[in-house]
Design a protein around this motif. Sequence first.
Motif: not given
Length: 442
Positions: A93-97, A224-225, A230-231
């Motif tokens: 998810d983080v890598a994609e963001a 924002s993404n 990260l959150k």
Amino acid sequence: MLWQQLNQTVELGWDFYAPVILFVALITLAVPVWAAIGAGAILMLAMSGDMPLSAVGESLFTGIDAFALTAVPLFILTGDVLVRTGLSRKFLDVAEALTCWTKGGFGSATVLVCGMFAAISGSDAAGAAAVGRMTIARLVESGYPRPYACALVAAGACTGILIPPSIAYIIIGLVLGISASTLFLAALIPGILILVSILVTNLVVNRIYHYEGGEPMTFGEWASNLGHALKSGWYAFIVPGIIFYGIFSGRLTPTEAGATAVVVTILMGFMLRTLSLADFPAMLLGSAKVNGVILPIIAFSAPLAEALAIMGVPQGFVQAVTSVSEDPVIIILMMIFILIAAGCVMETTPNIVILAPILKPLADNIGMNEIQFCVMMVTALGVGFITPPLGLNLFVVSGITGESILKIAWQAIPFVLFMLIVVLFIAYVPALSTTLLPAIYQ
């Protein structure tokens, strides 16, 4: 010509050729590598008579009597727990963001998550399997041909042994008597360069064939993404943070860092309720199986190395190579060729235990830093994970998807070429391996 020079220098007889023939025959018959190495070593000692066979048992125990080896199953277990707890998906998810604003964004995210997984598990096959299951179907949906998607994951997973902590660096450090922590530090820049080379290759290929488009995005939308990713998944980075900070600060040995990472990952799994006691037998069994393949190879490498040293093979190899050319540039190219060829037909662990004691004196002879030699060797062998006939990562992703290995290997050619460029830089630019080290190693 090189073989003739070696034969003339060492005067090799059947006490060398017969064990080599036996080893090749056993490997061809799919006998486990550790058994082939052990049989060859014992036959070599028996025929040469240079060392009593009664000393083999002691040599086997000495070969694995090292505290550093405890880190191997710990890092493997950490990677397994990471997958079972679902924390690896947080990395994705983080890598994609991070990459969603670029053309080929999800392909780049796939490579990045391979690197993130490598920074925890130290195993390329585990990374290929874990990341492949998460990303290949989505890569195909994004527009990538299935063989190319498999090749992308296989190439990205090569970072498993190239980005520290790495099982390969633990093993070569044990074989050559070099601190694993020092090798981890030296491998950091080269490992990142390999990761970048795979990212660049994918971007270039994607630009040529337009596999995956990218939606225009403002900086605010991108931030924002990324902030949302990260959150919702920041806690997943606690594990690699512990490993990197512990090892590179000197507060933890690799073994201690691995043990800490295992405990923290398990506790997080319980807190997230994604892990239960019922998962432990399968996790421990998986780690034990991988460790059970590695340890016998290391154990039997000790009597083999002693037999070769007694026969003078490493010293003879140095003389044979330098008789062909004394130019360090040519000698380094010859070493890289040997490593790439060996990586194509055999896995990293046996290659390290067999070739490191033979090639190390040659590197010393041309004045190559021993740390630079280790990094060059592991990186060159890493290319073999995506080159036929034995490219392990090719088999892993083929097993996941059912795609033809030859089709995947064909699509992996650009990645191999870019990785070879990095190998050459590592071989000829010592600073890439020694910049982060204390002055004593430079």
